[in-house]
Design a protein around this motif. Structure first.
Motif, PDB file in Angstrom:
ATOM      1  N   LEU A  13     -13.565  37.551 -13.260  1.00  0.00           N
ATOM      2  CA  LEU A  13     -12.890  36.272 -12.992  1.00  0.00           C
ATOM      3  C   LEU A  13     -12.767  35.415 -14.249  1.00  0.00           C
ATOM      4  O   LEU A  13     -11.655  35.069 -14.659  1.00  0.00           O
ATOM      5  CB  LEU A  13     -13.655  35.508 -11.899  1.00  0.00           C
ATOM      6  CG  LEU A  13     -13.064  34.154 -11.493  1.00  0.00           C
ATOM      7  CD1 LEU A  13     -11.650  34.317 -10.945  1.00  0.00           C
ATOM      8  CD2 LEU A  13     -13.975  33.455 -10.480  1.00  0.00           C
ATOM      9  N   ARG A  14     -13.906  35.070 -14.851  1.00  0.00           N
ATOM     10  CA  ARG A  14     -13.861  34.124 -15.977  1.00  0.00           C
ATOM     11  C   ARG A  14     -13.150  34.720 -17.194  1.00  0.00           C
ATOM     12  O   ARG A  14     -12.316  34.049 -17.823  1.00  0.00           O
ATOM     13  CB  ARG A  14     -15.281  33.707 -16.364  1.00  0.00           C
ATOM     14  CG  ARG A  14     -15.987  32.832 -15.343  1.00  0.00           C
ATOM     15  CD  ARG A  14     -17.288  32.290 -15.924  1.00  0.00           C
ATOM     16  NE  ARG A  14     -18.087  31.582 -14.946  1.00  0.00           N
ATOM     17  CZ  ARG A  14     -17.924  30.297 -14.636  1.00  0.00           C
ATOM     18  NH1 ARG A  14     -16.974  29.605 -15.245  1.00  0.00           N
ATOM     19  NH2 ARG A  14     -18.698  29.711 -13.746  1.00  0.00           N
ATOM     20  N   LEU A  15     -13.490  35.976 -17.544  1.00  0.00           N
ATOM     21  CA  LEU A  15     -12.909  36.566 -18.762  1.00  0.00           C
ATOM     22  C   LEU A  15     -11.400  36.762 -18.654  1.00  0.00           C
ATOM     23  O   LEU A  15     -10.658  36.371 -19.572  1.00  0.00           O
ATOM     24  CB  LEU A  15     -13.619  37.889 -19.074  1.00  0.00           C
ATOM     25  CG  LEU A  15     -13.322  38.496 -20.447  1.00  0.00           C
ATOM     26  CD1 LEU A  15     -13.715  37.529 -21.561  1.00  0.00           C
ATOM     27  CD2 LEU A  15     -14.064  39.822 -20.619  1.00  0.00           C
ATOM     28  N   PRO A  16     -10.882  37.355 -17.548  1.00  0.00           N
ATOM     29  CA  PRO A  16      -9.412  37.457 -17.452  1.00  0.00           C
ATOM     30  C   PRO A  16      -8.726  36.092 -17.449  1.00  0.00           C
ATOM     31  O   PRO A  16      -7.656  35.936 -18.042  1.00  0.00           O
ATOM     32  CB  PRO A  16      -9.195  38.184 -16.115  1.00  0.00           C
ATOM     33  CG  PRO A  16     -10.468  38.901 -15.860  1.00  0.00           C
ATOM     34  CD  PRO A  16     -11.540  38.044 -16.424  1.00  0.00           C
ATOM     35  N   ARG A  17      -9.343  35.096 -16.801  1.00  0.00           N
ATOM     36  CA  ARG A  17      -8.736  33.765 -16.757  1.00  0.00           C
ATOM     37  C   ARG A  17      -8.700  33.111 -18.139  1.00  0.00           C
ATOM     38  O   ARG A  17      -7.850  32.264 -18.418  1.00  0.00           O
ATOM     39  CB  ARG A  17      -9.523  32.893 -15.774  1.00  0.00           C
ATOM     40  CG  ARG A  17      -8.922  31.527 -15.516  1.00  0.00           C
ATOM     41  CD  ARG A  17      -7.512  31.638 -14.968  1.00  0.00           C
ATOM     42  NE  ARG A  17      -7.500  32.325 -13.703  1.00  0.00           N
ATOM     43  CZ  ARG A  17      -7.759  31.764 -12.526  1.00  0.00           C
ATOM     44  NH1 ARG A  17      -8.037  30.477 -12.487  1.00  0.00           N
ATOM     45  NH2 ARG A  17      -7.714  32.466 -11.414  1.00  0.00           N
TER      46      ARG A  17
END
Length: 277
Positions: free
Chosen positions: A194-198
């Motif tokens: 979630l955090r890294l792709p965003r």
């Protein structure tokens, strides 16, 4: 099997609609305009530069014309390429080290609010120190080796990437985090899925800034203490009144920064196409 299921017609999935000819032509014209307008901008500034040289009769030892700079690049191409190599190594190494460190620190900050409160203000204060003042300190510690120049390039890349990555990691919504908790996702799954792709658009925005500032950091460090590199060549050309070589060295450093910027933009288009399209 029920009667309703046997009589239900099979519907093939709809194929994605192809853009009409008018829309495709408009998109092609927009891409062409995006390519041509910067070229027209550069050519207009070069024409203005050339006109100022001719109208005010500026002597070549004060400021050469655009044609004189292009000629100097051809004449001194061997010297320029020899000095471009160490600057390229310093800028690239500093770019990689600074950005990897910034992403790692941002990852720690997003998982520990306490550490963020303690050390993010320190990073802000450290960023207020001018690079030109920091260079002698690092050269005193590490000497006139390539390590001090790489560190200066890394430091100048660090802060923009740190700020952007913190914003990227924190850009996830509360509902998305709640959904991940409902699915029993671990902290590492929340981070990597979630955090890294965003954060990818924020990362590439930072990298586009860092790729040019890393070249600036390498050149500034070469001004302080170096016998090779584009920065050292700029200093030597300035003190020897070799204006044509000075402008050729500046053009070479600009070409290096543009090449790195183009590489980062191409990688952004490749990996974050869904946002840049």
């Amino acid at each position: 099997m029920t009667i309703t299921e046997t009589t239900r017609p099979e519907v093939a999935p709809a194929a994605p609609a192809a853009p009409s000819k008018g829309v495709a032509a408009a998109m092609s014209n927009r891409r062409l305009a995006n390519l041509l307008w910067p070229i027209f901008g550069v050519l207009s500034l070069l024409a203005l530069w050339w006109a100022a040289i001719v109208v005010f009769d500026v002597k070549p030892f004060i400021a050469p014309s655009p044609f004189g700079v292009i000629e100097a690049v051809g004449v001194h191409r061997g010297l320029l390429l020899t000095n471009l190599w160490p600057t390229l190594i310093e800028a690239l190494s500093g770019f990689l080290i600074g950005n990897v460190a910034a992403v790692a620190v941002a990852s720690v900050f997003v998982h520990s609010a306490t550490l963020k409160r303690m050390y993010f203000p320190v990073a802000i204060i450290f960023n207020t120190i001018p690079v030109i003042a920091l260079s002698p300190v690092l050269i005193t510690i590490f000497g006139l080796s390539i390590a001090s120049k790489i560190l200066i390039a890394a430091i100048i890349c660090f802060f923009p990437t740190l700020v952007n990555m913190i914003r990227g990691f924190e850009s996830v919504s509360a509902s998305e985090l709640e959904l991940m908790r409902m699915m029993s996702a671990t902290r590492s799954e929340v981070f990597f899925r979630l955090r890294l792709p965003r954060s990818m658009p924020f990362l590439f925005s930072a990298l586009r800034i860092a790729c040019t500032t890393s070249v600036i950091g390498a050149i500034v460090s070469e001004w302080i203490g170096s016998e090779s590199g584009i920065g050292a060549l700029i200093i030597q050309a300035t003190f020897n009144y070799r204006t044509d070589l000075l402008y050729a060295a500046i053009l070479t450093s600009s070409a290096l920064a543009l090449a790195m910027f183009g590489t980062v933009s191409a990688l952004e288009w490749r990996f974050v196409r869904w946002r840049t399209a």
